[in-house]
Design a protein around this motif. Structure first.
Motif, PDB file in Angstrom:
ATOM      1  N   ASN A   8       0.727  -1.042  -0.181  1.00 60.64           N
ATOM      2  CA  ASN A   8       0.258  -0.130  -0.070  1.00 60.64           C
ATOM      3  C   ASN A   8       0.957   1.674  -0.060  1.00 60.64           C
ATOM      4  OD1 ASN A   8      -2.151  -1.347   0.128  1.00 60.64           O
ATOM      5  ND2 ASN A   8      -2.419  -1.594   2.297  1.00 60.64           N
ATOM      6  N   GLY A   9       1.774   0.963   0.566  1.00 66.74           N
ATOM      7  CA  GLY A   9       2.664   2.087   0.947  1.00 66.74           C
ATOM      8  C   GLY A   9       3.595   2.390  -0.560  1.00 66.74           C
ATOM      9  N   SER A  10       4.153   1.576  -0.905  1.00 65.26           N
ATOM     10  CA  SER A  10       4.569   1.756  -2.442  1.00 65.26           C
ATOM     11  C   SER A  10       3.943   2.302  -3.139  1.00 65.26           C
ATOM     12  CB  SER A  10       5.562   0.194  -2.629  1.00 65.26           C
ATOM     13  OG  SER A  10       6.027   0.132  -2.146  1.00 65.26           O
ATOM     14  N   VAL A  11       2.378   1.754  -3.190  1.00 63.37           N
ATOM     15  CA  VAL A  11       2.054   2.094  -4.370  1.00 63.37           C
ATOM     16  C   VAL A  11       1.136   3.239  -4.174  1.00 63.37           C
ATOM     17  CG1 VAL A  11      -0.724   1.745  -5.553  1.00 63.37           C
ATOM     18  CG2 VAL A  11       0.596  -0.349  -5.131  1.00 63.37           C
ATOM     19  N   ALA A  12       1.158   3.883  -3.257  1.00 66.03           N
ATOM     20  CA  ALA A  12       1.012   5.354  -2.662  1.00 66.03           C
ATOM     21  C   ALA A  12       2.320   6.335  -3.305  1.00 66.03           C
ATOM     22  CB  ALA A  12       1.051   5.597  -1.551  1.00 66.03           C
ATOM     23  N   ALA A  13       3.653   5.782  -2.822  1.00 63.04           N
ATOM     24  CA  ALA A  13       4.510   6.459  -3.512  1.00 63.04           C
ATOM     25  C   ALA A  13       4.238   6.822  -5.103  1.00 63.04           C
ATOM     26  CB  ALA A  13       5.685   5.786  -3.155  1.00 63.04           C
ATOM     27  N   ILE A  14       4.221   5.367  -5.756  1.00 60.11           N
ATOM     28  CA  ILE A  14       4.440   5.513  -6.961  1.00 60.11           C
ATOM     29  C   ILE A  14       3.227   7.153  -7.518  1.00 60.11           C
ATOM     30  CG2 ILE A  14       3.467   4.287  -8.908  1.00 60.11           C
ATOM     31  CD1 ILE A  14       4.421   1.738  -7.212  1.00 60.11           C
ATOM     32  N   GLY A  15       2.059   6.759  -7.182  1.00 64.77           N
ATOM     33  CA  GLY A  15       0.737   7.805  -6.966  1.00 64.77           C
ATOM     34  C   GLY A  15       1.307   9.084  -6.284  1.00 64.77           C
ATOM     35  N   ALA A  16       2.289   9.174  -5.186  1.00 67.57           N
ATOM     36  CA  ALA A  16       2.596  10.553  -5.470  1.00 67.57           C
ATOM     37  C   ALA A  16       3.289  10.785  -6.621  1.00 67.57           C
ATOM     38  CB  ALA A  16       3.301  10.850  -3.614  1.00 67.57           C
ATOM     39  N   ASN A  17       3.758  10.633  -7.329  1.00 64.76           N
ATOM     40  CA  ASN A  17       5.374  10.928  -7.517  1.00 64.76           C
ATOM     41  C   ASN A  17       4.449  11.141  -9.309  1.00 64.76           C
ATOM     42  OD1 ASN A  17       8.512  10.972  -7.386  1.00 64.76           O
ATOM     43  ND2 ASN A  17       7.120   9.334  -6.380  1.00 64.76           N
ATOM     44  N   PHE A  18       3.184   9.958  -9.644  1.00 66.86           N
ATOM     45  CA  PHE A  18       2.929  10.539 -11.240  1.00 66.86           C
ATOM     46  C   PHE A  18       1.256  10.195 -11.494  1.00 66.86           C
ATOM     47  CE2 PHE A  18       7.014   7.521 -10.776  1.00 66.86           C
ATOM     48  CZ  PHE A  18       7.817   8.387 -11.489  1.00 66.86           C
ATOM     49  N   GLY A  19       0.970  10.733 -10.298  1.00 67.11           N
ATOM     50  CA  GLY A  19      -0.214  10.850 -10.216  1.00 67.11           C
ATOM     51  C   GLY A  19      -0.878  12.470 -10.947  1.00 67.11           C
ATOM     52  N   ARG A  20      -1.843  12.541 -10.803  1.00 69.17           N
ATOM     53  CA  ARG A  20      -2.950  13.455 -11.733  1.00 69.17           C
ATOM     54  C   ARG A  20      -2.541  14.569 -10.985  1.00 69.17           C
ATOM     55  NH1 ARG A  20      -8.407  11.965 -14.106  1.00 69.17           N
ATOM     56  NH2 ARG A  20      -8.316  10.819 -12.412  1.00 69.17           N
ATOM     57  N   ARG A  21      -2.179  16.171 -11.808  1.00 66.85           N
ATOM     58  CA  ARG A  21      -2.234  16.668 -10.839  1.00 66.85           C
ATOM     59  C   ARG A  21      -3.193  17.696 -11.578  1.00 66.85           C
ATOM     60  NH1 ARG A  21       1.663  14.803  -8.324  1.00 66.85           N
ATOM     61  NH2 ARG A  21       4.106  15.006  -8.054  1.00 66.85           N
ATOM     62  N   GLU A  22      -3.826  17.355 -12.019  1.00 67.06           N
ATOM     63  CA  GLU A  22      -4.838  18.188 -13.029  1.00 67.06           C
ATOM     64  C   GLU A  22      -5.666  17.172 -14.342  1.00 67.06           C
ATOM     65  OE1 GLU A  22      -3.263  21.124 -15.704  1.00 67.06           O
ATOM     66  OE2 GLU A  22      -1.949  21.898 -14.445  1.00 67.06           O
ATOM     67  N   VAL A  23      -7.031  17.805 -13.043  1.00 70.62           N
ATOM     68  CA  VAL A  23      -8.098  17.328 -14.640  1.00 70.62           C
ATOM     69  C   VAL A  23      -8.118  17.012 -15.446  1.00 70.62           C
ATOM     70  CG1 VAL A  23     -10.814  17.093 -14.177  1.00 70.62           C
ATOM     71  CG2 VAL A  23      -9.625  18.199 -12.597  1.00 70.62           C
TER      72      VAL A  23
END
Length: 85
Positions: A8-23
């Motif tokens: 879960n923490g690793s997936v959260a880290a991936i999301g924090a780095n590559f997740g959407r910044r804008e809609v």
């Protein structure tokens, strides 16, 4: 059965780095990296489920946690390189 906290923490880290910044931003790289992480984690450890991973093992065993962190860090770095292309 819940996923491993390290997963879960690793997936959260991936999301924090590559997740959407804008809609409307493209999420393809995020999905690809998350899928690669999940597949590699399961291939390395045999499961992503906490109970299955810890069955018969000492919960204080740090070696497994370090391997998980190494996989996540490598995939994040690969994602950064891919994002620069």
């Amino acid at each position: 059965c819940a996923n491993c906290g390290a997963v879960n923490g690793s997936v959260a880290a991936i999301g924090a780095n590559f997740g959407r910044r804008e809609v409307g931003e493209d999420m393809t790289l995020l999905y690809e990296l998350t899928e690669r992480f999940m597949q590699e984690f399961e291939q390395t450890f045999g499961s992503v489920k906490c109970a299955e991973l810890m069955e018969g093992k000492d919960p204080a065993l740090m070696e497994q946690q370090h391997k998980c962190a190494d996989i996540a860090a490598r995939i994040i770095e690969e994602g950064r390189a891919a994002a620069k292309k």
